[in-house]
Design a protein around this motif. Structure first.
Motif, PDB file in Angstrom:
ATOM      1  N   SER A 117      42.155  50.394  41.416  1.00  0.00           N
ATOM      2  CA  SER A 117      42.306  50.384  39.964  1.00  0.00           C
ATOM      3  C   SER A 117      43.146  51.589  39.569  1.00  0.00           C
ATOM      4  N   ARG A 118      43.902  51.453  38.517  1.00  0.00           N
ATOM      5  CA  ARG A 118      44.615  52.613  37.982  1.00  0.00           C
ATOM      6  C   ARG A 118      43.643  53.537  37.250  1.00  0.00           C
ATOM      7  N   HIS A 119      42.444  53.023  36.978  1.00  0.00           N
ATOM      8  CA  HIS A 119      41.446  53.739  36.184  1.00  0.00           C
ATOM      9  C   HIS A 119      40.288  54.167  37.086  1.00  0.00           C
ATOM     10  N   ILE A 120      39.969  55.446  37.101  1.00  0.00           N
ATOM     11  CA  ILE A 120      38.888  55.951  37.949  1.00  0.00           C
ATOM     12  C   ILE A 120      37.548  55.326  37.572  1.00  0.00           C
ATOM     13  N   THR A 121      37.442  54.817  36.351  1.00  0.00           N
ATOM     14  CA  THR A 121      36.190  54.202  35.882  1.00  0.00           C
ATOM     15  C   THR A 121      35.988  52.793  36.415  1.00  0.00           C
ATOM     16  N   GLY A 122      37.004  52.206  37.053  1.00  0.00           N
ATOM     17  CA  GLY A 122      36.841  50.886  37.658  1.00  0.00           C
ATOM     18  C   GLY A 122      37.715  49.822  37.031  1.00  0.00           C
ATOM     19  N   LEU A 123      37.421  48.584  37.399  1.00  0.00           N
ATOM     20  CA  LEU A 123      38.195  47.444  36.918  1.00  0.00           C
ATOM     21  C   LEU A 123      37.848  47.116  35.474  1.00  0.00           C
ATOM     22  N   ARG A 124      38.838  46.639  34.758  1.00  0.00           N
ATOM     23  CA  ARG A 124      38.584  46.109  33.428  1.00  0.00           C
ATOM     24  C   ARG A 124      37.855  44.776  33.583  1.00  0.00           C
ATOM     25  N   LEU A 125      37.081  44.408  32.599  1.00  0.00           N
ATOM     26  CA  LEU A 125      36.319  43.160  32.629  1.00  0.00           C
ATOM     27  C   LEU A 125      37.236  41.961  32.872  1.00  0.00           C
ATOM     28  N   GLU A 126      38.385  41.941  32.237  1.00  0.00           N
ATOM     29  CA  GLU A 126      39.300  40.803  32.364  1.00  0.00           C
ATOM     30  C   GLU A 126      39.927  40.686  33.759  1.00  0.00           C
ATOM     31  N   ASP A 127      39.861  41.741  34.566  1.00  0.00           N
ATOM     32  CA  ASP A 127      40.415  41.688  35.924  1.00  0.00           C
ATOM     33  C   ASP A 127      39.387  41.271  36.965  1.00  0.00           C
ATOM     34  N   GLN A 128      38.122  41.338  36.638  1.00  0.00           N
ATOM     35  CA  GLN A 128      37.074  41.102  37.624  1.00  0.00           C
ATOM     36  C   GLN A 128      37.076  39.676  38.174  1.00  0.00           C
ATOM     37  N   ALA A 129      37.323  38.677  37.343  1.00  0.00           N
ATOM     38  CA  ALA A 129      37.346  37.285  37.826  1.00  0.00           C
ATOM     39  C   ALA A 129      38.515  37.059  38.780  1.00  0.00           C
ATOM     40  N   ILE A 130      39.664  37.648  38.473  1.00  0.00           N
ATOM     41  CA  ILE A 130      40.839  37.524  39.354  1.00  0.00           C
ATOM     42  C   ILE A 130      40.535  38.149  40.711  1.00  0.00           C
ATOM     43  N   VAL A 131      39.965  39.339  40.685  1.00  0.00           N
ATOM     44  CA  VAL A 131      39.655  40.055  41.922  1.00  0.00           C
ATOM     45  C   VAL A 131      38.616  39.290  42.741  1.00  0.00           C
ATOM     46  N   THR A 132      37.608  38.738  42.083  1.00  0.00           N
ATOM     47  CA  THR A 132      36.594  37.947  42.792  1.00  0.00           C
ATOM     48  C   THR A 132      37.226  36.737  43.466  1.00  0.00           C
ATOM     49  N   GLN A 133      38.141  36.060  42.787  1.00  0.00           N
ATOM     50  CA  GLN A 133      38.816  34.904  43.389  1.00  0.00           C
ATOM     51  C   GLN A 133      39.628  35.327  44.607  1.00  0.00           C
ATOM     52  N   LYS A 134      40.312  36.459  44.522  1.00  0.00           N
ATOM     53  CA  LYS A 134      41.108  36.940  45.656  1.00  0.00           C
ATOM     54  C   LYS A 134      40.224  37.327  46.843  1.00  0.00           C
ATOM     55  N   LYS A 135      39.050  37.918  46.566  1.00  0.00           N
ATOM     56  CA  LYS A 135      38.106  38.209  47.649  1.00  0.00           C
ATOM     57  C   LYS A 135      37.716  36.920  48.363  1.00  0.00           C
ATOM     58  N   ASN A 136      37.476  35.873  47.592  1.00  0.00           N
ATOM     59  CA  ASN A 136      37.133  34.572  48.159  1.00  0.00           C
ATOM     60  C   ASN A 136      38.299  34.019  48.979  1.00  0.00           C
ATOM     61  N   ASP A 137      39.521  34.129  48.456  1.00  0.00           N
ATOM     62  CA  ASP A 137      40.710  33.652  49.174  1.00  0.00           C
ATOM     63  C   ASP A 137      40.881  34.366  50.516  1.00  0.00           C
ATOM     64  N   LEU A 138      40.460  35.630  50.580  1.00  0.00           N
ATOM     65  CA  LEU A 138      40.547  36.408  51.823  1.00  0.00           C
ATOM     66  C   LEU A 138      39.381  36.137  52.767  1.00  0.00           C
ATOM     67  N   CYS A 139      38.436  35.264  52.336  1.00  0.00           N
ATOM     68  CA  CYS A 139      37.221  34.974  53.101  1.00  0.00           C
ATOM     69  C   CYS A 139      36.377  36.235  53.279  1.00  0.00           C
ATOM     70  N   LEU A 140      36.391  37.096  52.265  1.00  0.00           N
ATOM     71  CA  LEU A 140      35.649  38.355  52.314  1.00  0.00           C
ATOM     72  C   LEU A 140      34.677  38.505  51.147  1.00  0.00           C
ATOM     73  N   LEU A 141      34.425  37.442  50.414  1.00  0.00           N
ATOM     74  CA  LEU A 141      33.501  37.524  49.288  1.00  0.00           C
ATOM     75  C   LEU A 141      32.129  37.962  49.799  1.00  0.00           C
ATOM     76  N   GLY A 142      31.533  38.946  49.146  1.00  0.00           N
ATOM     77  CA  GLY A 142      30.228  39.469  49.549  1.00  0.00           C
ATOM     78  C   GLY A 142      30.295  40.540  50.619  1.00  0.00           C
ATOM     79  N   LYS A 143      31.500  40.908  51.067  1.00  0.00           N
ATOM     80  CA  LYS A 143      31.628  41.896  52.144  1.00  0.00           C
ATOM     81  C   LYS A 143      32.146  43.248  51.655  1.00  0.00           C
ATOM     82  N   TYR A 144      32.363  43.366  50.362  1.00  0.00           N
ATOM     83  CA  TYR A 144      32.857  44.621  49.794  1.00  0.00           C
ATOM     84  C   TYR A 144      31.694  45.482  49.337  1.00  0.00           C
TER      85      TYR A 144
END
Length: 193
Positions: free
Chosen positions: A153-180
């Motif tokens: 994230s560019r922000h030390i406080t974490g991801l913005r709410l609107e980015d979380q769904a995109i990131v979750t989908q990408k984790k799934n695409d990488l077959c790594l959902l639940g491994k972070y």
């Protein structure tokens, strides 16, 4: 029983094909100049062995000739109980695809890392989030045996709410959902510098 075994075999085969490293998509039309600058790791999937634990910051630099390097720092634990802030430098070798690099570590990082990893930018909007992926060891079926991945994230406080769904989908695409796991930012490297 045979039907169950055959069904399980087909499901495993389908998963293995979906999760082959060669099928992983990276960001299209990657712009390294927009990507340059400071990023804070807010999530990561760990590889095997010693690696940065938390307080991870990376700064990507693009030289006048277009080549890219990065500095990074983060907390590590050595000898089971010695906490220190590791400073790292990486250089990137071109691969022919703008979002895929070979990364080489220098300095103390050469002792902490394997030293020559694939470094793929899976997705980024350049201003808020980025997802990195590396496969260190490939299985015979094309899936990854030892990988790591960062959610930046560019922000030390974490991801913005609107980015979380995109990131979750990408984790799934990488077959790594639940491994972070979450990456804490406590100021450890600021206070230990």
């Amino acid at each position: 029983m045979l039907r169950y075994v055959v069904s399980l075999w087909f499901l495993t085969l389908a998963w293995a094909q979906e999760c082959q490293v060669g099928n992983i998509q990276v960001v299209q039309n990657f712009d390294r100049h927009r990507y340059a600058g400071r990023w804070y790791a807010v999530g990561k999937k760990d590889p095997e062995g010693l690696f940065l634990l938390d307080n991870i910051e990376a700064n990507f630099i693009v030289a006048d000739d277009g080549s890219m390097t990065a500095t990074a720092r983060g907390k590590v634990i050595l000898l089971n109980n010695w906490e220190m802030c590791a400073q790292m430098l990486a250089t990137f070798e071109e691969t022919g695809e703008p979002a895929k690099f070979r990364m080489r570590y220098w300095g103390v990082a050469a002792y902490l890392q394997t030293g020559n990893d694939d470094h793929w930018v899976i997705d980024t909007d350049y201003d808020n989030y980025a997802i990195h992926y590396s496969c260190r060891v490939l299985n015979a079926d094309g899936t990854c045996q030892d990988s790591y991945s960062f959610i930046f994230s560019r922000h030390i406080t974490g991801l913005r709410l609107e980015d979380q769904a995109i990131v979750t989908q990408k984790k799934n695409d990488l077959c790594l959902l639940g491994k972070y796991r979450r990456v804490a930012h406590t100021g450890f490297c600021d206070s230990s510098s």
